[in-house]
Design an enzyme around this catalytic site. Structure first.
Site, PDB file in Angstrom:
ATOM      1  N   GLU A 124       0.829  -1.211   0.000  1.00 26.25           N
ATOM      2  CA  GLU A 124       0.000   0.000   0.000  1.00 26.25           C
ATOM      3  C   GLU A 124       0.863   1.261   0.000  1.00 26.25           C
ATOM      4  OE1 GLU A 124      -2.768  -0.446   3.283  1.00 26.25           O
ATOM      5  OE2 GLU A 124      -4.103  -1.610   2.029  1.00 26.25           O
ATOM      6  N   GLU A 137      -5.426  -8.400  -0.877  1.00 26.60           N
ATOM      7  CA  GLU A 137      -6.091  -8.180   0.415  1.00 26.60           C
ATOM      8  C   GLU A 137      -7.547  -7.874   0.155  1.00 26.60           C
ATOM      9  OE1 GLU A 137      -4.585  -5.340   3.267  1.00 26.60           O
ATOM     10  OE2 GLU A 137      -2.515  -5.816   2.733  1.00 26.60           O
TER      11      GLU A 137
HETATM   12  C1  BGP Z   1      -4.378  -2.742   4.955  1.00 23.68           C
HETATM   13  C2  BGP Z   1      -3.034  -3.233   5.371  1.00 23.68           C
HETATM   14  C3  BGP Z   1      -3.031  -4.426   6.228  1.00 23.68           C
HETATM   15  C4  BGP Z   1      -4.279  -4.674   7.034  1.00 23.68           C
HETATM   16  C5  BGP Z   1      -5.555  -4.248   6.378  1.00 23.68           C
HETATM   17  C6  BGP Z   1      -6.779  -4.225   7.267  1.00 23.68           C
HETATM   18  O1  BGP Z   1      -4.361  -1.357   4.965  1.00 23.68           O
HETATM   19  O2  BGP Z   1      -2.186  -3.507   4.283  1.00 23.68           O
HETATM   20  O3  BGP Z   1      -1.826  -4.429   6.932  1.00 23.68           O
HETATM   21  O4  BGP Z   1      -4.153  -4.536   8.347  1.00 23.68           O
HETATM   22  O5  BGP Z   1      -5.455  -3.009   5.755  1.00 23.68           O
HETATM   23  O6  BGP Z   1      -6.791  -3.069   8.031  1.00 23.68           O
HETATM   24  P1  BGP Z   1      -6.988  -3.063   9.586  1.00 23.68           P
HETATM   25  O7  BGP Z   1      -5.990  -3.987  10.132  1.00 23.68           O
HETATM   26  O8  BGP Z   1      -6.772  -1.682  10.003  1.00 23.68           O
HETATM   27  O9  BGP Z   1      -8.378  -3.531   9.813  1.00 23.68           O
END
Ligand code: BGP
Length: 477
Positions: free
Chosen positions: A179, A374
């Site tokens: 990201e 993701e």
């Molecule tokens: C993205 C990231 C992850 C992950 C995901 C979910 O931004 O790449 O590392 O954590 O989001 O977000 P969160 O953990 O804040 O729910």
């Protein structure tokens, strides 16, 4: 209504959110180790509160996380049981190079990931490795101020060379930065940036972005030279901005908001800055340290695929009243609430069709194969007395998103390499540091304070996803 035969089904994690063992076997300190749980988390993430070491007043979820470091064999076996073809994970920079730029790598770190990859191979699982997932070595922040400084490029390339050399026989798929656009939203977490008094944030951000883009391009080139079979991708926190109304002012606002994010991927996937990017920097009074050699490097380091995370679409308005009254969205991306969509407990709006829309836009824009690395639903899960976990909300979310991506593949003809759902095993949330915001098909018995047995359990979604993979996406019931 299936997916290509070699479609890479699987799940995704990040070192700092699942490994734990933060100071074991020679690992050095990294940004994520000092980002605390609780109300200061966002201030630290955003570079507004300086924290370069741990203190007694805070707790640090990444220190223990879900202890993947000591459970990886069991965890990968469970992924194998689900039928995973691919496991996305990141390497902790400071497990390999404790100070970030040590000449000799930490052998225990090298051995750990080799063993993880070998374990994957046992089950026919292809590793997909993120080189830097929110993970800047603290020593490099002390030395250089993180990605504000050009010397980070060489430090990163040194780290990459060690990885490519050691794992070229085991890893084919790589992602340079997770990201990368997160640099603008969470600069400390994304790029180890702390703002000094009076520092121009735009100047700092665009400079750091440029260095990361050059580092990424040079890493792509190096990967291709050292591993001719390698496929290297960039990674975007995606989600299209919708205009709140059909008022052209809203449409324009949405387009501009999207550009904040495409700024990075345009360079990585096309090999040069778009004209509007230069204009933007000029307008912001920013002048970046960009050499002729940098421009060459960007051209020579175009990625092979475009990967992205997708959780929700975003919505924006040009009307300050609307923004004032409807701003919510998730904690990271400020957005206006879309009245047509429902949201998770954390305010992330659920929009499966938005995934298909995003895929179409990304493919039209870049003409490169896509990879969804993701996607998932963060929710509170309850363990029943018999150890079962019923998570129909997660199954419903995944079903609709997989259906939308299947439509994008079958009906829109978009080449898609794979789908790795986020947090296939429960892990610490990046934005909030909570454990109770769970994404996994595998449950881990650990709470927000790091207490628990750390035992693993299969959720209902585990059996459901196994069936999806077995049928190559045909059976979504
Ligand atoms: C993205 C990231 C992850 C992950 C995901 C979910 O931004 O790449 O590392 O954590 O989001 O977000 P969160 O953990 O804040 O729910």
């Amino acid at each position: 209504m299936r997916f290509p035969e070699n479609f890479l089904w699987g799940g995704a994690t990040a070192a700092n959110q699942c490994e734990g063992a933060w100071n074991e076997d020679g690992k050095g300190l990294s940004t994520v180790d000092v980002i605390p749980y609780g109300e200061d988390r966002m201030k630290v993430n955003r570079g507004q509160m300086k924290m370069l070491e741990c203190d007694e007043a805070h707790s640090y979820p990444a220190h223990k996380a879900v202890d993947f470091y000591h459970h990886y064999k069991e965890d990968i076996a469970l992924m194998g049981e689900m039928g995973f073809k691919c496991f996305r994970l990141s390497i902790s920079w400071t497990r390999i190079l404790p100070d970030g730029d040590d000449e000799i790598p930490n052998q225990k770190g090298i051995d750990f990931y080799r063993s993880v990859f070998e374990e994957c191979k046992k089950y026919g699982i292809e590793p997909l490795v993120t080189i830097d997932h929110f993970d800047t070595p603290i020593e490099l922040i002390k030395k250089y101020g993180g990605w504000k400084d050009r010397r980070m490029i060489d430090a990163f390339l040194h780290y990459c060379e060690i990885l490519f050399e050691n794992y070229k026989d085991l890893v084919r798929y790589w992602i340079t930065f997770n990201e990368i656009n997160m640099l603008l939203h969470m600069p400390f977490m994304g790029a180890g940036i702390l703002y000094e008094e009076g520092e121009d944030k735009d100047q700092v951000n665009y400079t750091a972005a440029h260095y990361e883009l050059v580092a990424s391009a040079k890493a792509v080139k190096m990967a291709h030279q050292m591993m001719p079979q390698a496929m290297v991708g960039c990674m975007l926190a995606a989600g299209q901005f919708y205009p709140y109304t059909s008022n052209p002012d809203d449409i324009y606002k949405g387009m501009e908001a999207d550009k904040d994010n495409y700024f990075f991927i345009d360079v990585q996937a096309r090999g040069e800055y778009p004209v509007w990017a230069w204009k933007r920097m000029e307008k912001a009074g920013v002048s970046i340290d960009c050499t002729k050699e940098d421009l060459e490097a960007l051209k020579e380091g175009v990625v092979d695929f475009v990967s992205f995370s997708y959780y929700c679409s975003r919505c924006t308005s040009a009307d300050p009243e609307i923004v004032k009254n409807h701003a919510r969205g998730n904690a990271v991306f400020a957005a206006v609430v879309n009245p047509y969509l429902k949201a998770s407990e954390w305010g992330w709006q659920i929009d499966p069709l938005g995934l298909r829309i995003t895929m179409n836009i990304l493919y039209d824009r870049y003409r490169k194969p896509l990879f969804i690395v993701e996607n998932g639903f963060g929710a509170v899960d309850t363990v029943e007395s018999d150890g079962s976990i019923h998570d129909p909300y997660r199954i419903a979310y995944m079903r609709e998103h997989i259906r939308a991506m299947r439509d994008a593949v079958n009906e829109d003809g978009i080449p898609l390499l794979g789908y790795t759902c986020w947090g296939c095993i429960d892990l610490v949330s990046a934005s909030t540091g909570e454990m109770k915001k769970r994404y996994g098909q595998i449950y881990v018995d650990a709470d927000d304070e790091g207490n628990g047995t750390f035992n693993r359990y299969r959720k209902d979604s585990f059996y459901w996803y196994k069936k999806v993979i077995e049928s190559n996406g045909e059976d979504l019931d």
